[in-house]
Design an enzyme around this catalytic site. Structure first.
Site, PDB file in Angstrom:
ATOM      1  N   ASP A 106       0.834  -1.210   0.000  1.00 47.15           N
ATOM      2  CA  ASP A 106       0.000   0.000   0.000  1.00 47.15           C
ATOM      3  C   ASP A 106       0.869   1.261   0.000  1.00 47.15           C
ATOM      4  OD1 ASP A 106       0.678  -0.361   2.683  1.00 47.15           O
ATOM      5  OD2 ASP A 106      -1.353  -0.656   3.370  1.00 47.15           O
ATOM      6  N   PHE A 155     -10.036  -1.123   3.742  1.00 48.84           N
ATOM      7  CA  PHE A 155      -9.335  -1.929   4.747  1.00 48.84           C
ATOM      8  C   PHE A 155      -9.731  -3.375   4.504  1.00 48.84           C
ATOM      9  CE2 PHE A 155      -8.105  -3.793   8.676  1.00 48.84           C
ATOM     10  CZ  PHE A 155      -7.017  -3.036   9.086  1.00 48.84           C
ATOM     11  N   VAL A 156      -8.760  -4.184   4.088  1.00 47.99           N
ATOM     12  CA  VAL A 156      -9.113  -5.551   3.701  1.00 47.99           C
ATOM     13  C   VAL A 156      -8.515  -6.585   4.647  1.00 47.99           C
ATOM     14  CG1 VAL A 156      -9.534  -5.107   1.261  1.00 47.99           C
ATOM     15  CG2 VAL A 156      -7.205  -5.588   2.043  1.00 47.99           C
ATOM     16  N   ASP A 162      -4.786  -9.452   8.336  1.00 49.83           N
ATOM     17  CA  ASP A 162      -5.526  -9.498   9.594  1.00 49.83           C
ATOM     18  C   ASP A 162      -6.023  -8.122  10.014  1.00 49.83           C
ATOM     19  OD1 ASP A 162      -2.899  -8.452  10.249  1.00 49.83           O
ATOM     20  OD2 ASP A 162      -3.460  -8.737  12.345  1.00 49.83           O
TER      21      ASP A 162
END
Lengths: 183, 328
Positions: A106, A155-156, A162
């Site tokens: 990211d 937000f994955v 996690d």
């Protein structure tokens, strides 16, 4: 799906989509490195473990698997100092072909540090394979040679990723929408 | 700042010791890859490999003077680069005459890593997948290069034991033990008051010894306009990304007499990436004014790269690292 705190999960990538894409990546990497003596696959702890395992099963070239871990900003009680290696490679990568396997790129901050660090060890070549890529969050430009999926700025979790150590073992990738009253 | 110099016989494991000491101490490692990467931006041509820790014996060859001049420029730039770096960073310097460059410099620890030829042969054969004869030749060449480099440039014998605080034999001690000894020697230097305190971070923090301040690429500690900017600078420091705070103001509009009426100073400049970063943590309704400025900046200065981190992105970053937002 186990979710006792009622955080909302919205599936972005299904198990089938992931399975198919990982197979394609494995095939492409095997083709690109065909003929080499050995590839050193370096998985970045801990998130990329799930991806690295599945990807490595799809490689048809000789390879060794190793792991590297680095400290994360904010993981200490007070964010101080500089990034450190928490688990170093066991394999000597001097004059070896190295494929660095990440779960997600990211900001590029972690990857930028890892690339700099590994390059000081004089590998023969160094490429990066990331399961997910979020170019919208990039702060520093980093090379990503192989990418599984480019995803929007969410937000994955799942497939190794996690939220506070949860959701890693999901077989899908999902966007996490936190229920404010639940957390 | 503190400097640890590591001189090594080829194949003694000195490179690994330097790297591990740098990691354990949180010091910046100055090795070949690091030098190559940085000297380019100082206008040194890429072909300086021929001079790096090399025995220089080109006398009488064609073009000698030109090459000698290039070598002189390279060495001058390298030494200035290392001295500049030592002003603002704690360093582990591998080779390159560090033990002479920082001789008589109190916050310096000079280490020599050696090993008997037999063990070095084994290591070189294994690391580089060479047969023994080739490895023996490589060791001889490399050691000669380093020995001559120190003699030709500084006039010192590299086996002159007066140059070193510590001489470590990695066959008798092993790599991990050698690393532990160097780190412990650095701690002793800390106790002697020669070294800035460095380890361990957590206990220093508990003892309140660490002044939490961030420094830009020139060693200055700027006053930030907003806590989010300081947090961001800290994050960049953590990942060893060099930054400057508001180093440049771009004029955007002028009146009829040529006076600047509107200007814009992006929050950060990252010199290694050649990119400006603007943090916009304000309320959304105030963002449009800044967006307008950034659009204008892009029109007038199309070559300037700027990345905007909006409040939502910034909160996402903090969330990722599990940090609570400060001072809205």
């Amino acid at each position: 799906m186990p979710d006792e705190e009622a955080n909302q999960l919205e599936i972005l990538l299904t198990r089938e989509q992931i399975y198919q894409r990982v197979a394609e990546l494995g095939e492409k990497i095997s083709k690109d490195y065909s003929g080499i003596e050995e590839l050193i696959v370096v998985a970045v702890l801990r998130g990329s473990v799930y991806f690295a395992v599945d990807l490595s099963r799809r490689l048809s070239i000789p390879f060794s698997l190793d792991f590297i871990g680095i400290s994360s900003y904010g993981a200490t009680s007070y964010p101080l100092g500089i990034v450190r290696i928490t688990k170093d490679l066991d394999i000597n990568i001097v004059q070896k072909h190295v494929l660095l396997v990440e779960d997600i790129v990211d900001t590029g901050l972690t990857l930028n540090y890892l690339i700099k660090n590994l390059k000081t060890r004089n590998p023969k070549s160094l490429r990066v394979c990331s399961f997910l890529d979020l170019p919208g969050r990039r702060i520093v430009e980093v090379p990503v040679d192989y990418r599984g999926f480019e995803i929007p700025d969410l937000f994955v979790v799942g497939y190794g990723l996690d939220f506070q150590e949860r959701y890693r073992n999901l077989e899908v990738v999902a966007a996490l929408k936190k229920n404010r009253s639940g957390t | 700042m503190a400097v640890i110099t590591i001189s090594r016989q080829f194949g003694s494991g000195g490179e690994a010791v330097a790297r591990l000491v740098a990691e354990k101490m949180g010091y910046l490692l100055v090795n070949k890859a690091m030098i190559v990467e940085n000297l380019r931006s100082y206008g040194v041509e890429d072909d300086f490999d021929q001079f790096d820790e090399k025995n220089f014996s080109l006398i009488e060859q064609a073009g000698y003077r030109e090459i000698e001049e290039k070598r002189r420029h390279y060495l001058e730039t390298l030494h200035n680069f290392i001295y500049d770096l030592a002003i603002r960073e704690n360093l582990v310097i591998l080779g390159r005459g560090g033990q002479v460059l920082f001789k008589d410099f109190p916050p310096a620890l000079h280490v020599k890593i050696i090993a008997p030829l037999k063990g070095r042969l084994e290591l070189v054969c294994k690391s580089y997948e060479l047969d023994e004869a080739v490895a023996a030749r490589l060791i001889e060449e490399q050691d000669q290069d380093r020995r001559e480099y120190l003699r030709q440039i500084f006039g010192y014998n590299w086996l002159d034991l007066d140059l070193y605080h510590l001489v470590l034999n990695t066959e008798l001690f092993g790599l991990e033990e050698a690393v532990a000894l160097v780190v412990n020697a650095a701690r002793v230097k800390e106790e002697m008051g020669d070294f800035p305190l460095s380890l361990p971070e957590d206990s220093r923090q508990e003892q309140g010894l660490l002044i939490s301040q961030v420094h830009d690429a020139t060693g200055n500690a700027p006053s930030f306009a907003h806590p989010s900017e300081e947090e961001f600078a800290r994050m960049l420091d953590f990942y060893q990304i060099k930054w400057l705070y508001e180093p440049k103001t771009f004029p955007l509009e002028w009146d009829s007499e040529g006076n600047i009426t509107v200007a814009f100073s992006p929050d950060f400049y990252l010199p290694e990436q050649d990119i400006y970063v603007e943090l916009t943590t304000q309320k959304q309704k105030l963002v449009w004014r800044k967006n307008k400025k950034i659009r204008r900046l892009r029109e007038i200065y199309p070559h300037v790269k700027i990345k905007i981190i909006y409040g939502r992105d910034y909160r996402g970053l903090l969330q990722k690292y599990g940090i609570e937002e400060k001072g809205e």
